[in-house]
Design a protein around this motif. Structure first.
Motif, mmCIF file in Angstrom:
data_model
loop_
_atom_site.group_PDB
_atom_site.id
_atom_site.type_symbol
_atom_site.label_atom_id
_atom_site.label_comp_id
_atom_site.label_asym_id
_atom_site.label_seq_id
_atom_site.Cartn_x
_atom_site.Cartn_y
_atom_site.Cartn_z
ATOM 1 N N CYS B 336 0.851 -1.206 0.000
ATOM 2 C CA CYS B 336 0.000 0.000 0.000
ATOM 3 C C CYS B 336 0.878 1.244 0.000
ATOM 4 O O CYS B 336 0.615 2.204 -0.734
ATOM 5 C CB CYS B 336 -0.918 0.027 1.224
ATOM 6 S SG CYS B 336 -2.315 -1.083 1.099
ATOM 7 N N ASN B 337 1.925 1.235 0.827
ATOM 8 C CA ASN B 337 2.836 2.387 0.862
ATOM 9 C C ASN B 337 3.516 2.577 -0.488
ATOM 10 O O ASN B 337 3.686 3.704 -0.954
ATOM 11 C CB ASN B 337 3.904 2.195 1.947
ATOM 12 C CG ASN B 337 3.333 2.324 3.356
ATOM 13 O OD1 ASN B 337 2.220 2.810 3.532
ATOM 14 N ND2 ASN B 337 4.085 1.882 4.338
ATOM 15 N N GLU B 338 3.915 1.498 -1.107
ATOM 16 C CA GLU B 338 4.617 1.573 -2.388
ATOM 17 C C GLU B 338 3.727 2.048 -3.535
ATOM 18 O O GLU B 338 4.137 2.837 -4.373
ATOM 19 C CB GLU B 338 5.200 0.198 -2.737
ATOM 20 C CG GLU B 338 6.544 -0.086 -2.090
ATOM 21 C CD GLU B 338 7.679 0.732 -2.691
ATOM 22 O OE1 GLU B 338 7.621 1.968 -2.640
ATOM 23 O OE2 GLU B 338 8.627 0.134 -3.213
ATOM 24 N N TYR B 339 2.492 1.555 -3.566
ATOM 25 C CA TYR B 339 1.585 1.938 -4.661
ATOM 26 C C TYR B 339 0.799 3.211 -4.329
ATOM 27 O O TYR B 339 0.118 3.758 -5.183
ATOM 28 C CB TYR B 339 0.616 0.801 -4.979
ATOM 29 C CG TYR B 339 1.287 -0.360 -5.686
ATOM 30 C CD1 TYR B 339 1.555 -0.294 -7.058
ATOM 31 C CD2 TYR B 339 1.683 -1.492 -4.995
ATOM 32 C CE1 TYR B 339 2.187 -1.340 -7.717
ATOM 33 C CE2 TYR B 339 2.324 -2.542 -5.636
ATOM 34 C CZ TYR B 339 2.577 -2.454 -6.998
ATOM 35 O OH TYR B 339 3.211 -3.488 -7.645
ATOM 36 N N GLY B 340 0.909 3.650 -3.056
ATOM 37 C CA GLY B 340 0.176 4.844 -2.649
ATOM 38 C C GLY B 340 -1.309 4.581 -2.515
ATOM 39 O O GLY B 340 -2.136 5.247 -3.144
ATOM 40 N N LEU B 341 -1.652 3.592 -1.698
ATOM 41 C CA LEU B 341 -3.056 3.239 -1.458
ATOM 42 C C LEU B 341 -3.419 3.528 -0.009
ATOM 43 O O LEU B 341 -2.596 3.332 0.892
ATOM 44 C CB LEU B 341 -3.269 1.740 -1.708
ATOM 45 C CG LEU B 341 -3.195 1.229 -3.142
ATOM 46 C CD1 LEU B 341 -3.037 -0.289 -3.139
ATOM 47 C CD2 LEU B 341 -4.455 1.620 -3.915
ATOM 48 N N ASP B 342 -4.660 3.939 0.224
ATOM 49 C CA ASP B 342 -5.176 4.083 1.584
ATOM 50 C C ASP B 342 -5.375 2.671 2.130
ATOM 51 O O ASP B 342 -6.188 1.909 1.600
ATOM 52 C CB ASP B 342 -6.508 4.843 1.540
ATOM 53 C CG ASP B 342 -7.268 4.785 2.863
ATOM 54 O OD1 ASP B 342 -6.644 4.489 3.900
ATOM 55 O OD2 ASP B 342 -8.480 5.051 2.850
ATOM 56 N N THR B 343 -4.650 2.326 3.180
ATOM 57 C CA THR B 343 -4.709 0.936 3.663
ATOM 58 C C THR B 343 -6.108 0.557 4.140
ATOM 59 O O THR B 343 -6.507 -0.591 3.998
ATOM 60 C CB THR B 343 -3.706 0.696 4.811
ATOM 61 O OG1 THR B 343 -4.032 1.547 5.910
ATOM 62 C CG2 THR B 343 -2.276 0.943 4.384
ATOM 63 N N ILE B 344 -6.835 1.509 4.736
ATOM 64 C CA ILE B 344 -8.162 1.145 5.271
ATOM 65 C C ILE B 344 -9.108 0.773 4.126
ATOM 66 O O ILE B 344 -9.716 -0.295 4.116
ATOM 67 C CB ILE B 344 -8.787 2.292 6.102
ATOM 68 C CG1 ILE B 344 -7.876 2.653 7.286
ATOM 69 C CG2 ILE B 344 -10.180 1.902 6.593
ATOM 70 C CD1 ILE B 344 -8.396 3.796 8.153
ATOM 71 N N THR B 345 -9.204 1.660 3.148
ATOM 72 C CA THR B 345 -10.110 1.383 2.029
ATOM 73 C C THR B 345 -9.640 0.160 1.240
ATOM 74 O O THR B 345 -10.453 -0.671 0.820
ATOM 75 C CB THR B 345 -10.252 2.633 1.141
ATOM 76 O OG1 THR B 345 -11.001 3.604 1.877
ATOM 77 C CG2 THR B 345 -10.972 2.333 -0.164
ATOM 78 N N ALA B 346 -8.333 0.012 1.078
ATOM 79 C CA ALA B 346 -7.808 -1.133 0.313
ATOM 80 C C ALA B 346 -8.140 -2.452 1.009
ATOM 81 O O ALA B 346 -8.733 -3.358 0.402
ATOM 82 C CB ALA B 346 -6.299 -0.982 0.128
ATOM 83 N N GLY B 347 -7.815 -2.556 2.288
ATOM 84 C CA GLY B 347 -8.069 -3.807 3.019
ATOM 85 C C GLY B 347 -9.552 -4.094 3.132
ATOM 86 O O GLY B 347 -10.008 -5.227 2.926
ATOM 87 N N ALA B 348 -10.338 -3.058 3.458
ATOM 88 C CA ALA B 348 -11.777 -3.249 3.648
ATOM 89 C C ALA B 348 -12.471 -3.589 2.318
ATOM 90 O O ALA B 348 -13.491 -4.277 2.309
ATOM 91 C CB ALA B 348 -12.395 -2.002 4.264
ATOM 92 N N THR B 349 -11.903 -3.137 1.202
ATOM 93 C CA THR B 349 -12.484 -3.481 -0.102
ATOM 94 C C THR B 349 -12.232 -4.959 -0.413
ATOM 95 O O THR B 349 -13.113 -5.652 -0.936
ATOM 96 C CB THR B 349 -11.911 -2.570 -1.203
ATOM 97 O OG1 THR B 349 -12.294 -1.226 -0.911
ATOM 98 C CG2 THR B 349 -12.430 -2.959 -2.578
ATOM 99 N N ILE B 350 -11.046 -5.451 -0.061
ATOM 100 C CA ILE B 350 -10.783 -6.889 -0.257
ATOM 101 C C ILE B 350 -11.736 -7.707 0.626
ATOM 102 O O ILE B 350 -12.308 -8.711 0.184
ATOM 103 C CB ILE B 350 -9.305 -7.227 0.030
ATOM 104 C CG1 ILE B 350 -8.391 -6.525 -0.987
ATOM 105 C CG2 ILE B 350 -9.075 -8.742 -0.020
ATOM 106 C CD1 ILE B 350 -6.899 -6.697 -0.735
#
Lengths: 98, 598
Positions: B336-350
């Motif tokens: 997430c840090n490398e691609y520049g993703l919001d970890t909360i939205t990214a994890g919760a979307t999965i």
């Protein structure tokens, strides 16, 4: 237990009486964060009936003032809360975050 | 000029112009700075109805009056823009050292407007500001971008803020990163920067922020430091374990969101706890500017090392996806840090995708990667990469859980408020926190009014987490104080130890005028109402002040919060009342007048 208790009160009262007859109650203690240092993570321990959280703290040598959060069965309780047989006691030093 | 440096740096990317404008100090003080002043300027300069990814949107990167001063944690900056995720005002906060560096270079605020024809980056070295070609940086991940820019800039002490591939791809879950691991994470602010073809802002400053009363400040800083060090949370808990220490306490309370909020108890919580992180993966602490708390973690799992993971990353990639593998969570966080993703939205979307897969909405044949099954560690890693690059089915996930679930006709499986993913606390067992979620001006969020503090942690006083009594007023006061802290340039975590009076003292010394605790709370109320008015003009209504259906209708199935639903319908009207809003949630004319928002 259940049906055979008819006429003797509710099953809850029965459990209470049974506990009173027992010498001890068993409490499942869960420690978190720094409370685990030189102690344990989880442990079942026996205490005399009518023991409160205070007695547990004394037994496991955690000063009362170091307890920030005390939960019995997942609900916040005070140090003088009386424990029942089978209770889960979770103890936390000051923790937080967000 | 005191506390502020007095200059707004305005960069028009369409026109390729760079302008310095004087900061109107009186207006700045009314909104304090940071989140407040940025929200005011955005409201003045854009039509709230515009498309967030159009050139008409603007990005205000703002510091507060205490940013770059000697105040503990005074290193924050904020990004204010219209959000492509929620359609509301977005204001994302980040720490590290970038904010103080910007002020030392001579700017309180950077404004990005228009759209560059080709990828560019902004280089700021005191008064030398340039728009530079970024063709060679486009497509790079965050670490590589940072390394390349530091090399080009020729000064290792420069600070780099950038977007990753997710921001370039306009993913509404894209973050803005600074110094590699710090994120203005939420609401898709990285996509707005990407839509302007801006890759990065590198800054180096040689100045120093001046304040009005050095002697007073010395005394107030000493007092604040003492309070922060002596407070159990900021002096012990956060320094020792970081934010992840919450995993166990939230799980013990039966409100740790698990398998897309299907339950609030995760059997393997210990494996993903702060205690486990500290014992097995922690390399060192990674503090921000002048921070005595140092909650930041630097961890290593196999070949991947870097900043984090925070509690908010651990729950969504962990229990919410049924994952008990800390190594996999650390790797997903790193990606997430490398691609520049919001970890909360990214994890919760999965997690949402896993439930849609479980329920048969997502068919195995449309998934071009690991199976979206609960507990599949490979899935969280691979799908994070694919969201980062918007590749295959990852492109669908990269739109966030609301748009994903809506595309299958079942938006109710998205655990969002105003289309933004909820953070790590199931409100069925924390009633006050739930009304705060529903009314947060940027959608699902915990750092707009952290009622976990009184309802779970017992600070500043213990509240019964199931009781509704007084909770609307608690929510309002926490929201207002938070808005002022965000506006000041300090970190919200100081509020475990400091109160409104302490922030007032620090602002008094910085500005050289008397500021009271009441002034601080009033400014917060003003900021909150200003944001609300922006959202109403953007088309949001009372109907958007709600929670996912599951949390309102499905009783918690097990654990210490068993049997509870969230009672929003009882709390919301009272919340509107204490806010001075009408029955439709619109700030009344009197309220606007009282706050000077006519």
């Amino acid at each position: 237990m259940g049906d055979h208790l008819n006429g003797y009160g509710t099953s809850e009262q029965f459990v209470l009486n049974e506990a009173a007859l027992k010498q001890n109650i068993t409490v499942f203690i869960k420690l978190f964060a720094t409370f685990r240092d030189k102690r344990f993570m989880t442990q079942h321990m026996d205490f005399p009936v009518r023991s409160t959280v205070r007695e547990v703290l004394k037994a496991i040598e955690i000063p009362e003032e170091e307890v920030a959060i005390c939960m019995v069965n997942g609900r916040s309780k005070e140090i003088d809360h009386e424990l029942a047989d089978g209770d889960t006691l979770s103890l936390f030093p000051p923790v937080g975050g967000g | 000029m005191h506390a502020y440096v007095g200059t707004i740096l305005r960069i028009n990317l369409t026109e390729k112009t760079i302008k310095c404008e004087p900061l109107d100090v009186e207006t700045a003080k009314k909104f304090i700075g940071g989140r407040g002043l940025g929200s005011y300027l955005l409201s003045q300069e854009i039509d709230p109805e515009i498309d967030a990814l159009s050139p008409e949107n603007k990005v205000f990167i703002t510091t507060g009056p205490l940013t770059g001063t000697t105040v503990p944690t005074g290193g924050r900056y904020m990004v204010i823009t219209k959000s492509p995720l929620t359609g509301t005002i977005a204001s994302s906060n980040s720490g590290g050292f970038w904010g103080p560096e910007l002020k030392n270079a001579g700017y309180d605020i950077v404004v990005l407007e228009g759209k560059a024809e080709k990828p560019v980056y902004i280089s700021i070295k005191d008064d030398q500001v340039e728009i530079k070609d970024a063709a060679h940086l486009w497509g790079m991940k965050v670490n590589e971008t940072t390394d390349t820019l530091l090399e080009e800039f020729g000064d290792p002490k420069a600070r780099v803020l950038c977007i990753g591939p997710a921001g370039e791809n306009l993913s509404p879950m894209a973050a803005i990163m600074n110094e590699r691991y710090r994120a203005a994470g939420r609401s898709g602010v990285g996509a707005v920067v990407g839509s302007k073809n801006v890759k990065a802002i590198v800054v180096r400053g040689s100045g120093k922020v001046k304040i009005a009363d050095e002697e007073k400040m010395k005394a107030f800083v000493k007092d604040a430091m003492k309070k922060i060090r002596e407070n159990g949370v900021t002096g012990q808990g956060l320094p020792t374990y970081g934010t992840a220490v919450l995993v166990n306490i939230i799980n013990e309370s039966g409100v740790l969101p698990t398998r897309n909020f299907q339950t609030g108890v995760f059997a393997d919580a210990e494996a993903i706890s702060g205690e486990t992180l500290a014992a097995e993966y922690l390399v060192k602490k990674d503090p921000c500017y002048r921070c005595p708390i140092a909650c930041g973690r630097y961890t290593k799992a196999d070949e991947m090392e870097g900043g984090g993971p925070e509690y908010e990353t651990i729950w969504c990639y962990g229990s919410d996806c049924g994952i008990n593998d800390m190594k996999a969570i650390i790797k997903a966080n790193h990606l997430c840090n490398e691609y520049g993703l919001d970890t909360i939205t990214a994890g919760a979307t999965i997690a949402c995708a896993m439930e849609l897969f479980e329920k048969g909405y997502i068919k195995p044949e449309e998934v071009d990667g690991p199976e979206l099954t609960w507990g599949n560690a490979e899935a969280i890693i691979e799908w994070t990469k694919k969201m980062g690059t918007s590749e295959g089915f990852g492109a669908k996930l990269a739109q966030g859980s609301y748009r994903l679930a809506e595309s299958y006709g079942v938006p109710e499986y998205s655990m969002t408020v105003k289309k933004q993913e909820l953070p790590a606390y199931d409100p069925r067992g924390i009633q006050g926190h739930g009304v705060q979620y529903a009314t947060s001006n940027r959608g699902g969020c915990h750092v707009r009014g952290y009622l976990i503090s009184p309802e779970i942690l017992g600070l500043p006083e213990k509240l019964d987490r199931f009781s509704l009594e007084g909770k609307p007023l608690w929510a309002k006061i926490f929201q207002d104080l938070t808005a002022s802290i965000d506006a000041s340039g300090m970190c919200l975590f100081t509020s475990f130890a400091l109160g409104a009076g302490d922030y007032a003292d620090l602002l008094s010394a910085a500005w050289g005028v008397e500021v009271t605790a009441e002034d601080v709370l009033t400014a917060g109320d003003r900021i909150y109402n200003l944001e609300r008015i922006f959202n109403l003009k953007a088309g949001l209504t009372k109907a958007d002040d709600t929670l996912p259906k599951r949390l309102l209708e499905e009783p918690m199935p097990e654990g210490p919060s068993k049997g509870w639903v969230h009672k929003l319908d009882e709390l919301l009207p009272k919340y509107y009342e204490v806010r001075g809003w009408d029955a439709d949630g619109v700030p009344t004319a009197e309220k606007r007048k009282e706050l000077g928002l006519e």
